[in-house]
Design a protein around this motif. Structure first.
Motif, PDB file in Angstrom:
ATOM      1  N   UNK A  60       0.832  -1.201   0.000  1.00 42.79           N
ATOM      2  CA  UNK A  60       0.000   0.000   0.000  1.00 42.79           C
ATOM      3  C   UNK A  60       0.870   1.257   0.000  1.00 42.79           C
ATOM      4  N   UNK A  61       0.385   2.276  -0.650  1.00 43.26           N
ATOM      5  CA  UNK A  61       1.114   3.543  -0.714  1.00 43.26           C
ATOM      6  C   UNK A  61       1.183   4.197   0.666  1.00 43.26           C
ATOM      7  N   UNK A  62       0.129   4.057   1.436  1.00 44.61           N
ATOM      8  CA  UNK A  62       0.061   4.653   2.767  1.00 44.61           C
ATOM      9  C   UNK A  62      -0.119   3.543   3.797  1.00 44.61           C
ATOM     10  N   UNK A  63       0.449   3.716   4.958  1.00 48.53           N
ATOM     11  CA  UNK A  63       0.391   2.688   5.999  1.00 48.53           C
ATOM     12  C   UNK A  63      -1.031   2.458   6.499  1.00 48.53           C
ATOM     13  N   UNK A  64      -1.840   3.510   6.509  1.00 46.69           N
ATOM     14  CA  UNK A  64      -3.218   3.387   6.991  1.00 46.69           C
ATOM     15  C   UNK A  64      -4.160   4.109   6.034  1.00 46.69           C
ATOM     16  N   UNK A  65      -5.427   3.727   6.089  1.00 50.52           N
ATOM     17  CA  UNK A  65      -6.439   4.420   5.292  1.00 50.52           C
ATOM     18  C   UNK A  65      -6.514   5.884   5.704  1.00 50.52           C
ATOM     19  N   UNK A  66      -6.378   6.143   6.991  1.00 48.63           N
ATOM     20  CA  UNK A  66      -6.433   7.527   7.478  1.00 48.63           C
ATOM     21  C   UNK A  66      -5.355   8.384   6.802  1.00 48.63           C
ATOM     22  N   UNK A  67      -4.136   7.853   6.688  1.00 44.78           N
ATOM     23  CA  UNK A  67      -3.059   8.600   6.030  1.00 44.78           C
ATOM     24  C   UNK A  67      -3.374   8.820   4.548  1.00 44.78           C
ATOM     25  N   UNK A  68      -3.934   7.810   3.901  1.00 46.82           N
ATOM     26  CA  UNK A  68      -4.294   7.937   2.495  1.00 46.82           C
ATOM     27  C   UNK A  68      -5.372   8.972   2.269  1.00 46.82           C
ATOM     28  N   UNK A  69      -6.399   8.959   3.121  1.00 52.18           N
ATOM     29  CA  UNK A  69      -7.455   9.963   2.979  1.00 52.18           C
ATOM     30  C   UNK A  69      -6.926  11.360   3.244  1.00 52.18           C
ATOM     31  N   UNK A  70      -6.072  11.486   4.245  1.00 50.65           N
ATOM     32  CA  UNK A  70      -5.499  12.808   4.542  1.00 50.65           C
ATOM     33  C   UNK A  70      -4.753  13.324   3.316  1.00 50.65           C
TER      34      UNK A  70
END
Length: 83
Positions: A60-70
């Motif tokens: 994944x590009x971001x470790x968490x969905x929260x980081x991706x949404x941010x």
């Protein structure tokens, strides 16, 4: 391992960025009163990407969905690295 529902992570990420209280999640029994749409929204579908990561080279590009949404909310352009 505790996995937070994605819709809660989305609500938390949005509220954090907008500096407002997080949205309150209605109880499942109340959502069922709204019929099939309410039941669909209330359903918890836990998913994981572990099997995909184990069997492919994808990460994944971001470790968490929260980081991706941010990142998405801030208009960051995806890099060529990652998924």
């Amino acid at each position: 391992m505790h996995v937070e529902p994605l819709r809660r992570q989305l609500g938390d990420a949005l509220s954090e960025m907008l500096k407002v209280p997080p949205p309150r999640t209605p109880p499942a029994w109340l959502m069922r009163l709204a019929g099939s749409v309410g039941e669909t929204l209330a359903r918890s579908l836990r998913i994981a990407n572990a099997k995909l990561r184990e069997t492919t080279t994808w990460t994944p590009r971001y470790a968490t969905a929260r980081e991706g949404w941010r990142a998405a909310f801030q208009g960051e352009q995806p890099s060529s690295a990652g998924g």
